[in-house]
Design an enzyme around this catalytic site. Structure first.
Site, PDB file in Angstrom:
ATOM      1  N   ASP A   1       0.843  -1.199   0.000  1.00  0.00           N
ATOM      2  CA  ASP A   1       0.000   0.000   0.000  1.00  0.00           C
ATOM      3  C   ASP A   1       0.880   1.253   0.000  1.00  0.00           C
ATOM      4  OD1 ASP A   1       0.869  -0.102   2.618  1.00  0.00           O
ATOM      5  OD2 ASP A   1      -1.123   0.138   3.522  1.00  0.00           O
TER       6      ASP A   1
ATOM      7  N   ASP B   1      -1.333  -6.207  -0.445  1.00  0.00           N
ATOM      8  CA  ASP B   1      -1.485  -5.563   0.861  1.00  0.00           C
ATOM      9  C   ASP B   1      -2.951  -5.196   1.067  1.00  0.00           C
ATOM     10  OD1 ASP B   1       0.078  -4.850   3.000  1.00  0.00           O
ATOM     11  OD2 ASP B   1       1.024  -3.130   2.009  1.00  0.00           O
TER      12      ASP B   1
ATOM     13  N   GLU C   1      -1.369  -5.510   8.587  1.00  0.00           N
ATOM     14  CA  GLU C   1      -0.479  -4.899   9.587  1.00  0.00           C
ATOM     15  C   GLU C   1      -0.988  -5.119  11.003  1.00  0.00           C
ATOM     16  OE1 GLU C   1       0.186  -0.741   8.749  1.00  0.00           O
ATOM     17  OE2 GLU C   1       1.002  -1.155   6.756  1.00  0.00           O
TER      18      GLU C   1
ATOM     19  N   GLU D   1       9.390  -4.042  10.261  1.00  0.00           N
ATOM     20  CA  GLU D   1       9.805  -2.755   9.701  1.00  0.00           C
ATOM     21  C   GLU D   1      10.309  -1.812  10.796  1.00  0.00           C
ATOM     22  OE1 GLU D   1       7.057  -1.002   6.928  1.00  0.00           O
ATOM     23  OE2 GLU D   1       8.110   0.916   6.919  1.00  0.00           O
TER      24      GLU D   1
HETATM   25  O1  KIV Z   1       3.531  -1.110   1.543  1.00  0.00           O
HETATM   26  C1  KIV Z   1       4.701  -1.554   1.481  1.00  0.00           C
HETATM   27  O2  KIV Z   1       5.428  -1.328   0.507  1.00  0.00           O
HETATM   28  C2  KIV Z   1       5.174  -2.353   2.596  1.00  0.00           C
HETATM   29  C3  KIV Z   1       6.623  -2.725   2.614  1.00  0.00           C
HETATM   30  C4  KIV Z   1       7.462  -1.546   2.881  1.00  0.00           C
HETATM   31  C5  KIV Z   1       6.885  -3.833   3.553  1.00  0.00           C
HETATM   32  O3  KIV Z   1       4.423  -2.674   3.455  1.00  0.00           O
END
Ligand code: KIV
Length: 279
Positions: free
Chosen positions: A59, A98, A130, A197
């Site tokens: 995302d 995501d 998340e 992260e």
């Molecule tokens: O949205 C994204 O690109 C991510 C990565 C940085 C792990 O969640």
């Protein structure tokens, strides 16, 4: 691990798509791998050709492609649009979509409807969400429904307002222990990998030792099983200050600037198009 070597290593048909089991096998063999974000078919096809085993339609799309200030405004429909493109471009890599903010926080059943769309309409093979705590139940619910789930702990950008900015997480002992406990709970719930992260390297190492599934670090030190970078950061396409954890492996902004300037000046000078470009 590359798409092709992992497949060969697992004794499977060459060219078989990468599965979550290949990633677990890579960890068991102590073989590190990469995940790269992708948002369109062309870059997905190139990453696939280069043997990158996991493509994340992050995302981060909102910030690096759509021009938002954070990932908060990204909608499920925007994610699906780009996930479809990446799925069309990737032949072998595992495509992970995501789940954006607001598409799963209401609980396991909302998470399931969004994840089902990500697989059916986006063509993804897995989803990422998340957080720990309440997301453990959502993870278990999706896994029971046959949907592979990648967890994401530490600096989870969808919680940027709660964190008060994009800040390193897990700095004190209690917060560090909480991240390790959340990772164990997500893995127990069936998550096939966990992204970590912006956390101290010690947490990256502790989680990697504590769970059997791969950890994928981005600012989590050198000991995670895999590393992920955002396409634009990795290639030097991002303007302005980058987080400390980013390594730009190319300076494509400079390359592109040079090319555009040459195009402008050759057109202005009447040099392009030349006879060789003319019918
Ligand atoms: O949205 C994204 O690109 C991510 C990565 C940085 C792990 O969640």
């Amino acid at each position: 691990m590359s798409v092709h070597s992992s497949v060969d290593g697992a004794g499977a048909r060459p060219g078989r798509p990468v599965s979550i089991h290949d990633l677990a096998a890579a960890k068991a063999r102590g073989e590190r791998f990469v995940m790269v974000t992708a948002y369109d078919a062309g870059s997905a096809a190139l990453l696939d050709e280069l043997g990158v085993p996991v493509l994340l339609v992050g995302d981060s799309l909102g910030m690096v492609v759509l021009g938002y200030d954070s990932t908060i405004p990204v909608t499920l429909d925007e994610m699906l649009h780009h996930t479809r493109a990446v799925s069309r471009g990737a032949q072998h890599a595992l495509v992970v979509g995501d789940l954006p903010f607001g598409s799963y926080q209401d609980g396991p059943s909302q998470a399931l409807s969004s994840a089902v769309r990500m697989l059916k309409e986006g063509g993804a093979a897995a989803v990422k969400l998340e957080g720990g705590g309440p997301m453990v139940a959502a993870t278990a619910h999706l896994v029971r429904a046959g949907i592979p789930v990648m967890g994401h702990l530490g600096l989870t950008p969808q919680s940027v307002h709660q964190f008060g900015g994009f800040k390193v997480q897990g700095r004190d002992q209690q917060a560090a222990d909480r991240i390790v406990e959340d990772a164990v709970a997500l893995a127990d719930a069936g998550a096939f990998a966990v992204v970590l992260e912006a956390v101290p390297a010690d947490i990256g190492r502790r989680v990697t030792e504590a769970i059997a599934v791969p950890t994928i670090g981005i600012g989590a030190g050198p000991d995670t099983d895999a590393q992920v970078l955002v396409w634009h950061d990795l290639l030097g396409l991002t303007a302005g200050r980058l987080p400390r954890f980013v390594k730009a492996y190319a300076d494509l902004r400079a390359e592109i600037s040079g090319a555009i300037k040459s195009f402008q000046s050759e057109v202005a000078d009447g040099e392009y198009p030349g006879p060789e470009h003319t019918y």
